[in-house]
Design a protein around this motif. Structure first.
Motif, short mmCIF file in Angstrom:
data_model
loop_
_atom_site.label_atom_id
_atom_site.label_comp_id
_atom_site.label_asym_id
_atom_site.label_seq_id
_atom_site.Cartn_x
_atom_site.Cartn_y
_atom_site.Cartn_z
N PHE A 154 14.24 44.93 -24.07
CA PHE A 154 13.22 45.01 -25.12
C PHE A 154 13.25 43.78 -26.03
CE2 PHE A 154 12.14 45.95 -29.54
CZ PHE A 154 10.79 46.27 -29.40
N ARG A 155 14.43 43.25 -26.26
CA ARG A 155 14.59 42.10 -27.16
C ARG A 155 13.84 40.87 -26.64
NH1 ARG A 155 21.08 43.17 -28.22
NH2 ARG A 155 20.77 45.12 -29.38
N VAL A 156 13.66 40.78 -25.34
CA VAL A 156 12.90 39.65 -24.77
C VAL A 156 11.42 39.82 -25.12
CG1 VAL A 156 12.36 38.30 -22.72
CG2 VAL A 156 14.60 39.41 -22.92
N TYR A 157 10.89 41.05 -24.95
CA TYR A 157 9.51 41.30 -25.40
C TYR A 157 9.36 40.93 -26.87
CZ TYR A 157 8.14 44.35 -21.39
OH TYR A 157 7.81 44.86 -20.15
N ALA A 158 10.31 41.41 -27.70
CA ALA A 158 10.23 41.20 -29.15
C ALA A 158 10.22 39.71 -29.49
CB ALA A 158 11.39 41.91 -29.85
N HIS A 159 11.06 38.94 -28.81
CA HIS A 159 11.11 37.50 -29.06
C HIS A 159 9.81 36.82 -28.63
CE1 HIS A 159 12.66 33.48 -29.62
NE2 HIS A 159 12.29 33.18 -28.38
N ILE A 160 9.30 37.20 -27.47
CA ILE A 160 8.05 36.60 -26.98
C ILE A 160 6.92 36.85 -27.98
CG2 ILE A 160 6.25 36.71 -25.21
CD1 ILE A 160 8.47 37.28 -23.14
N TYR A 161 6.78 38.10 -28.44
CA TYR A 161 5.70 38.42 -29.37
C TYR A 161 5.84 37.67 -30.70
CZ TYR A 161 3.30 42.10 -26.75
OH TYR A 161 2.54 42.78 -25.83
N HIS A 162 7.05 37.60 -31.23
CA HIS A 162 7.24 36.99 -32.55
C HIS A 162 7.24 35.46 -32.51
CE1 HIS A 162 7.82 40.23 -35.46
NE2 HIS A 162 8.28 40.93 -34.46
N SER A 163 7.71 34.89 -31.42
CA SER A 163 7.87 33.42 -31.39
C SER A 163 6.91 32.68 -30.48
CB SER A 163 9.31 33.08 -30.98
OG SER A 163 10.24 33.62 -31.89
N HIS A 164 6.33 33.37 -29.51
CA HIS A 164 5.55 32.65 -28.49
C HIS A 164 4.20 33.30 -28.17
CE1 HIS A 164 9.11 30.24 -27.82
NE2 HIS A 164 9.83 31.34 -27.62
N PHE A 165 3.74 34.22 -29.02
CA PHE A 165 2.51 34.94 -28.66
C PHE A 165 1.31 34.01 -28.55
CE2 PHE A 165 -1.17 37.78 -29.38
CZ PHE A 165 -1.00 38.59 -28.26
N GLN A 166 1.21 33.02 -29.43
CA GLN A 166 0.07 32.10 -29.36
C GLN A 166 0.06 31.35 -28.02
OE1 GLN A 166 -2.55 32.12 -31.53
NE2 GLN A 166 -3.43 30.95 -29.83
N LYS A 167 1.24 31.00 -27.53
CA LYS A 167 1.32 30.33 -26.22
C LYS A 167 0.86 31.28 -25.11
CE LYS A 167 3.16 26.21 -27.09
NZ LYS A 167 2.84 26.10 -28.50
N ILE A 168 1.24 32.56 -25.23
CA ILE A 168 0.82 33.58 -24.26
C ILE A 168 -0.71 33.69 -24.26
CG2 ILE A 168 0.79 36.08 -23.82
CD1 ILE A 168 3.38 34.95 -22.84
N VAL A 169 -1.31 33.69 -25.46
CA VAL A 169 -2.78 33.75 -25.58
C VAL A 169 -3.40 32.51 -24.93
CG1 VAL A 169 -4.71 33.70 -27.22
CG2 VAL A 169 -2.73 35.19 -27.66
N ASN A 170 -2.83 31.34 -25.22
CA ASN A 170 -3.35 30.10 -24.65
C ASN A 170 -3.31 30.11 -23.12
OD1 ASN A 170 -3.64 29.23 -27.27
ND2 ASN A 170 -1.86 27.85 -27.25
N LEU A 171 -2.30 30.80 -22.58
CA LEU A 171 -2.15 30.89 -21.12
C LEU A 171 -3.02 32.01 -20.52
CD1 LEU A 171 1.74 30.51 -20.99
CD2 LEU A 171 0.11 28.89 -19.98
N GLY A 172 -3.66 32.79 -21.39
CA GLY A 172 -4.49 33.90 -20.91
C GLY A 172 -3.68 35.07 -20.39
N GLU A 173 -2.44 35.20 -20.89
CA GLU A 173 -1.52 36.23 -20.39
C GLU A 173 -1.38 37.43 -21.32
OE1 GLU A 173 0.50 36.48 -17.57
OE2 GLU A 173 -0.55 34.79 -16.71
N GLU A 174 -2.13 37.46 -22.45
CA GLU A 174 -1.85 38.50 -23.44
C GLU A 174 -2.14 39.91 -22.94
OE1 GLU A 174 -6.00 37.08 -24.84
OE2 GLU A 174 -4.32 36.33 -23.67
N ALA A 175 -3.19 40.08 -22.12
CA ALA A 175 -3.49 41.42 -21.59
C ALA A 175 -2.36 41.89 -20.67
CB ALA A 175 -4.82 41.41 -20.84
N HIS A 176 -1.84 40.97 -19.86
CA HIS A 176 -0.73 41.27 -18.96
C HIS A 176 0.52 41.65 -19.77
CE1 HIS A 176 2.14 39.66 -15.58
NE2 HIS A 176 2.18 40.96 -15.69
#
Length: 210
Positions: A152-174
């Motif tokens: 779970f801590r990996v999800y938490a880190h991704i959301y708090h520190s890298h979510f904008q990058k995830i959005v830029n990659l088009g991966e947020e729905a996934h």
């Protein structure tokens, strides 16, 4: 410099075709395809709980590996010098065997330690038996709870520190679907204490309502 090689994790070897776990994996994939995540996480009628936990532990490990793999070039020792999930949550690594006293490490180092540790659990036949008829250890569910708490801590880190990058990659729905599936699963089998979910509590409330 944290080596690129150590950030690339090999997914757990495929579950043996024809085995009970392979049949359960196929069932899980079929129910996931229905779009009903609540149904997808529930124990199939007449099936063994530990087998079901084992199949899903492998699946979530692989999912989180792939999601983190999309942002490894941004999650560096300089960008993420500590493993955190917002200002209130910081995670130090210890596995009780090779690292007995918790150590403060960067996020990529923490994730590397974590994924290497989970892989070692999955590859240990005395914990995750792949042969038919071999029993799971008595502390199996306790081990699974620790794995899920740490994943779970990996999800938490991704959301708090890298979510904008995830959005830029088009991966947020996934990412959102993966987290929602994860939360439904841990709620169904009471695998992670609610306090551990604190870093994403508001997001989780929103996801499970939709």
């Amino acid at each position: 410099m944290f080596s690129k090689k150590s950030q690339t994790f090999k997914p757990k070897k495929n579950i043996q075709e024809g085995s009970k776990q392979y049949q359960l994996k196929q069932y899980a994939e079929a129910t996931l395809g229905s779009g009903n995540l609540r149904l997808a996480v529930s124990l199939p009628a007449g099936e063994d709980l530990n087998e079901w936990l084992a199949v899903n532990t492998v699946d979530f490990f692989n999912q989180i590996n792939m999601l983190y793999g999309t942002i490894t070039e941004f999650c560096t020792t300089s960008e993420c010098p500590v493993m955190s999930a917002g200002p209130k949550y910081e995670y130090h690594w210890a596995d009780g065997t090779t690292v007995k006293k918790a150590i403060k490490v960067s996020a990529p180092e923490y994730v590397d330690y974590l994924m290497t540790w989970v892989q070692s659990q999955l590859d240990d036949e005395s914990i995750f038996p792949s042969k038919i008829g071999v029993l799971f250890p008595k502390n199996f569910q306790s081990i699974v709870k620790t794995i899920f708490k740490r994943l779970f801590r990996v999800y938490a880190h991704i959301y708090h520190s890298h979510f904008q990058k995830i959005v830029n990659l088009g991966e947020e729905a996934h990412l959102n679907t993966s987290l929602k599936h994860f939360i439904f699963f841990i709620q169904e089998f009471n695998l992670v204490d609610k306090k551990e979910l604190g870093p994403l509590s508001e997001l989780i409330e929103t996801l499970i309502k939709n």
